[in-house]
Design a protein around this motif. Structure first.
Motif, mmCIF file in Angstrom:
data_model
loop_
_atom_site.group_PDB
_atom_site.id
_atom_site.type_symbol
_atom_site.label_atom_id
_atom_site.label_comp_id
_atom_site.label_asym_id
_atom_site.label_seq_id
_atom_site.Cartn_x
_atom_site.Cartn_y
_atom_site.Cartn_z
ATOM 1 N N ARG A 109 4.310 5.728 -5.302
ATOM 2 C CA ARG A 109 4.341 5.752 -6.761
ATOM 3 C C ARG A 109 3.310 6.751 -7.304
ATOM 4 O O ARG A 109 3.591 7.500 -8.229
ATOM 5 C CB ARG A 109 4.035 4.356 -7.292
ATOM 6 C CG ARG A 109 4.769 4.025 -8.548
ATOM 7 C CD ARG A 109 4.525 2.604 -8.985
ATOM 8 N NE ARG A 109 5.329 1.681 -8.188
ATOM 9 C CZ ARG A 109 4.844 0.658 -7.498
ATOM 10 N NH1 ARG A 109 3.580 0.381 -7.516
ATOM 11 N NH2 ARG A 109 5.641 -0.113 -6.808
ATOM 12 N N ASN A 110 2.136 6.769 -6.718
ATOM 13 C CA ASN A 110 1.078 7.675 -7.175
ATOM 14 C C ASN A 110 1.426 9.134 -6.916
ATOM 15 O O ASN A 110 1.001 10.012 -7.656
ATOM 16 C CB ASN A 110 -0.251 7.330 -6.507
ATOM 17 C CG ASN A 110 -0.831 6.044 -7.023
ATOM 18 O OD1 ASN A 110 -0.469 5.586 -8.102
ATOM 19 N ND2 ASN A 110 -1.713 5.443 -6.258
ATOM 20 N N GLN A 111 2.199 9.396 -5.859
ATOM 21 C CA GLN A 111 2.576 10.771 -5.550
ATOM 22 C C GLN A 111 3.650 11.291 -6.502
ATOM 23 O O GLN A 111 3.774 12.484 -6.709
ATOM 24 C CB GLN A 111 3.077 10.868 -4.113
ATOM 25 C CG GLN A 111 1.974 10.692 -3.108
ATOM 26 C CD GLN A 111 2.507 10.616 -1.685
ATOM 27 O OE1 GLN A 111 3.713 10.602 -1.458
ATOM 28 N NE2 GLN A 111 1.602 10.549 -0.727
ATOM 29 N N HIS B 14 0.831 -1.207 0.000
ATOM 30 C CA HIS B 14 0.000 0.000 0.000
ATOM 31 C C HIS B 14 0.866 1.257 0.000
ATOM 32 O O HIS B 14 0.615 2.194 -0.768
ATOM 33 C CB HIS B 14 -0.925 -0.034 1.227
ATOM 34 C CG HIS B 14 -1.896 1.083 1.271
ATOM 35 N ND1 HIS B 14 -3.113 1.026 0.619
ATOM 36 C CD2 HIS B 14 -1.842 2.294 1.863
ATOM 37 C CE1 HIS B 14 -3.750 2.154 0.810
ATOM 38 N NE2 HIS B 14 -3.016 2.935 1.568
ATOM 39 N N LEU B 15 1.897 1.273 0.838
ATOM 40 C CA LEU B 15 2.776 2.447 0.917
ATOM 41 C C LEU B 15 3.552 2.647 -0.381
ATOM 42 O O LEU B 15 3.728 3.781 -0.836
ATOM 43 C CB LEU B 15 3.735 2.315 2.106
ATOM 44 C CG LEU B 15 3.080 2.409 3.483
ATOM 45 C CD1 LEU B 15 4.091 2.075 4.584
ATOM 46 C CD2 LEU B 15 2.480 3.791 3.711
ATOM 47 N N LEU C 5 2.228 -3.473 -15.255
ATOM 48 C CA LEU C 5 3.676 -3.442 -15.463
ATOM 49 C C LEU C 5 4.136 -2.163 -16.153
ATOM 50 O O LEU C 5 5.042 -1.484 -15.672
ATOM 51 C CB LEU C 5 4.103 -4.669 -16.289
ATOM 52 C CG LEU C 5 5.594 -4.821 -16.532
ATOM 53 C CD1 LEU C 5 6.323 -5.089 -15.224
ATOM 54 C CD2 LEU C 5 5.853 -5.959 -17.504
ATOM 55 N N TYR C 6 3.497 -1.801 -17.265
ATOM 56 C CA TYR C 6 4.015 -0.692 -18.070
ATOM 57 C C TYR C 6 3.384 0.662 -17.756
ATOM 58 O O TYR C 6 4.015 1.687 -17.945
ATOM 59 C CB TYR C 6 3.837 -1.010 -19.553
ATOM 60 C CG TYR C 6 4.692 -2.167 -19.988
ATOM 61 C CD1 TYR C 6 6.082 -2.071 -19.994
ATOM 62 C CD2 TYR C 6 4.121 -3.373 -20.367
ATOM 63 C CE1 TYR C 6 6.870 -3.137 -20.369
ATOM 64 C CE2 TYR C 6 4.902 -4.451 -20.746
ATOM 65 C CZ TYR C 6 6.274 -4.319 -20.743
ATOM 66 O OH TYR C 6 7.068 -5.380 -21.107
ATOM 67 N N TRP C 7 2.143 0.678 -17.311
ATOM 68 C CA TRP C 7 1.490 1.964 -17.080
ATOM 69 C C TRP C 7 1.437 2.350 -15.617
ATOM 70 O O TRP C 7 1.421 3.521 -15.278
ATOM 71 C CB TRP C 7 0.075 1.957 -17.680
ATOM 72 C CG TRP C 7 0.081 1.645 -19.139
ATOM 73 C CD1 TRP C 7 -0.457 0.550 -19.750
ATOM 74 C CD2 TRP C 7 0.693 2.409 -20.192
ATOM 75 N NE1 TRP C 7 -0.215 0.591 -21.105
ATOM 76 C CE2 TRP C 7 0.483 1.718 -21.400
ATOM 77 C CE3 TRP C 7 1.398 3.608 -20.225
ATOM 78 C CZ2 TRP C 7 0.957 2.191 -22.620
ATOM 79 C CZ3 TRP C 7 1.855 4.068 -21.442
ATOM 80 C CH2 TRP C 7 1.639 3.365 -22.616
ATOM 81 N N GLU C 8 1.356 1.363 -14.711
ATOM 82 C CA GLU C 8 1.286 1.683 -13.282
ATOM 83 C C GLU C 8 2.632 1.521 -12.590
ATOM 84 O O GLU C 8 2.781 1.920 -11.448
ATOM 85 C CB GLU C 8 0.220 0.808 -12.611
ATOM 86 C CG GLU C 8 -1.166 1.102 -13.148
ATOM 87 C CD GLU C 8 -2.213 0.112 -12.674
ATOM 88 O OE1 GLU C 8 -1.898 -0.740 -11.829
ATOM 89 O OE2 GLU C 8 -3.349 0.190 -13.172
#
Length: 188
Positions: free
Chosen positions: A92-94, A86-87, A146-149
């Motif tokens: 990654r999203n930030q 989760h962390l 794999l490639y986008w996230e």
């Protein structure tokens, strides 16, 4: 069920006995929540982790083995692993601001707004969409993860609770299908 051991309850959970899961939830919700809250310092993230932990108990096929240790240690290990995932995902999203290729065309003075590049991207996107039709849902999810996230193969294997070799094999087959359907399009 309050007198049942954790191992007995987990055996029932493996047989999809809902009251057994509820009993384990009642016993360990505070522990799982406090562990995940300390790691995330966020109430919403901690609740999401709690939900993921008990969903994992419900959907796990490997289950708990009492010969390998205590149930509480196994549960904390699951909680720790889900919290780490989760962390990592939050981190990654930030890092990235999601901008789809459709939005590039609306950014003024962006180098990608060259007309030749815009047409090339549109053609490539159309070819990819055609090639995606030959993939299964799980193959498309694998490509996106794999490639986008940005997940690694090991992380994907852990999230899907599948062996790493299975994920690698699925990726190999997926890329082979894409290659077979993209090359004739690009040559024609």
């Amino acid at each position: 069920m309050q007198n049942w051991s954790d191992a007995d309850l987990m055996q029932l959970v493996m047989q999809k006995h809902r009251p057994a899961l509820e009993e384990l939830y009642d016993r360990y919700i505070k522990l799982v929540y406090s562990f995940s809250f300390k790691a995330t310092q966020d109430e919403q993230h901690a609740r999401a982790i709690v939900q993921a932990v008990f969903t994992r108990l419900w959907t796990s096929e490997s289950g708990f083995n009492a010969e390998k240790g205590q149930f509480v240690n196994w549960l904390i290990t699951i909680t720790r692993n889900i919290t780490i995932d989760h962390l990592r995902k939050e981190k990654r999203n930030q890092r990235y601001i999601p901008v789809s290729s459709e939005h590039w065309e609306h950014i003024p003075d962006h180098p990608a707004n060259n007309p030749a590049d815009v047409i090339s991207r549109k053609l490539m996107r159309e070819q990819m969409e055609k090639a995606y039709r030959h993939l299964s849902k799980s193959q498309i999810e694998l490509i996106q993860s794999l490639y986008w996230e940005g997940y690694s193969l090991s992380e994907i294997a852990q999230m899907r609770n599948e062996p790493l070799g299975t994920i690698k094999s699925r990726l190999h087959q997926t890329l082979k299908i894409l290659r077979n359907h993209l090359i004739p399009e690009m040559e024609g």
